[in-house]
Write a protein that holds these residues in place. Sequence first.
Motif, short mmCIF file in Angstrom:
data_model
loop_
_atom_site.label_atom_id
_atom_site.label_comp_id
_atom_site.label_asym_id
_atom_site.label_seq_id
_atom_site.Cartn_x
_atom_site.Cartn_y
_atom_site.Cartn_z
N GLU A 1 0.86 -1.29 0.18
CA GLU A 1 0.10 0.17 0.04
C GLU A 1 0.81 1.20 0.16
O GLU A 1 0.54 2.11 -0.73
CB GLU A 1 -0.95 -0.05 1.28
CG GLU A 1 -1.95 -1.03 0.99
CD GLU A 1 -2.85 -1.08 -0.37
OE1 GLU A 1 -3.21 0.24 -0.75
OE2 GLU A 1 -2.99 -2.18 -1.00
N GLY B 1 2.60 -5.25 -8.57
CA GLY B 1 1.86 -4.53 -9.89
C GLY B 1 2.74 -5.11 -10.97
O GLY B 1 2.39 -4.37 -12.09
N GLY C 1 2.61 -0.55 -9.01
CA GLY C 1 1.33 -0.44 -9.79
C GLY C 1 0.29 -0.99 -9.16
O GLY C 1 0.54 -1.64 -7.85
N PRO C 2 -0.83 -1.17 -9.84
CA PRO C 2 -2.09 -1.86 -8.96
C PRO C 2 -1.71 -3.28 -9.04
O PRO C 2 -1.07 -3.83 -9.99
CB PRO C 2 -3.03 -1.56 -10.03
CG PRO C 2 -2.60 -0.41 -11.00
CD PRO C 2 -1.34 -0.37 -10.85
N GLU C 3 -2.03 -4.13 -7.96
CA GLU C 3 -1.88 -5.46 -7.86
C GLU C 3 -2.37 -6.34 -9.06
O GLU C 3 -3.36 -6.17 -9.61
CB GLU C 3 -2.49 -5.92 -6.64
CG GLU C 3 -2.23 -7.49 -6.26
CD GLU C 3 -2.44 -7.86 -5.10
OE1 GLU C 3 -2.45 -9.20 -4.77
OE2 GLU C 3 -3.08 -7.05 -4.22
N ARG D 1 2.28 1.82 -3.24
CA ARG D 1 1.39 2.18 -4.24
C ARG D 1 1.23 3.71 -3.98
O ARG D 1 1.07 4.58 -5.05
CB ARG D 1 0.12 1.42 -4.28
CG ARG D 1 0.16 0.18 -4.94
CD ARG D 1 -1.19 -0.49 -5.17
NE ARG D 1 -1.52 -1.69 -4.33
CZ ARG D 1 -0.71 -2.77 -4.50
NH1 ARG D 1 0.34 -2.81 -5.78
NH2 ARG D 1 -0.70 -3.90 -3.84
#
Length: 186
Positions: free
Chosen positions: A150, A179, A159-161, A153
């Motif tokens: 977290e 990510g 990046g997004p998971e 990010r």
Amino acid sequence: MSRATSGVVALAAAVTPDQFDQPTPCPEWTVRDLVNHLTLWSGVVAERVARKLPAPTDGSEDEAIDFAAQWPARFVDGATRAAEAWDAPGALDGETSMMSGPRPARFFHDMLLAELVLHGWDLATATGLPFDVDPEVAAVARDSTAAMAEQGREYGVFGPEVPVPADAPALSQALGVSGRDPELRR
């Protein structure tokens, strides 16, 4: 740390300057950017943090330093010394500092190990070279990456998971939580 480092050191020896302009899985980074980052963070900074030394004020840890002309020797030397420092008795005891206040040495060890593994995979993917990671090392990288996902990010370093199966290897899980797409091939 030595087990994590050995795989990236073996990979580094196969990465050549004619590959420096190639893109990497890290957005906006070329192989040159990645080898500079690895040399600084997995060598210079990692050794200082393991030895519990204060941050220098002489600019020797400046992100703008270009180590590419010294690749792979500078990376191999620095990363090997850092791994030896982290593997020394007592290195994981107490606290140390990196860029902020002191935290448990184990925290920085695991974070730097994960960084080394993730960026080793980035380098291998960018250059089309093989990269093997010890399953126990991959598990440490996965757990450390998940613990800081977290915040990563928030700072834009992850990046997004990317969803991966629950029974996927630990390296794939670490990549996904950071990510990265473990299926990416160049």
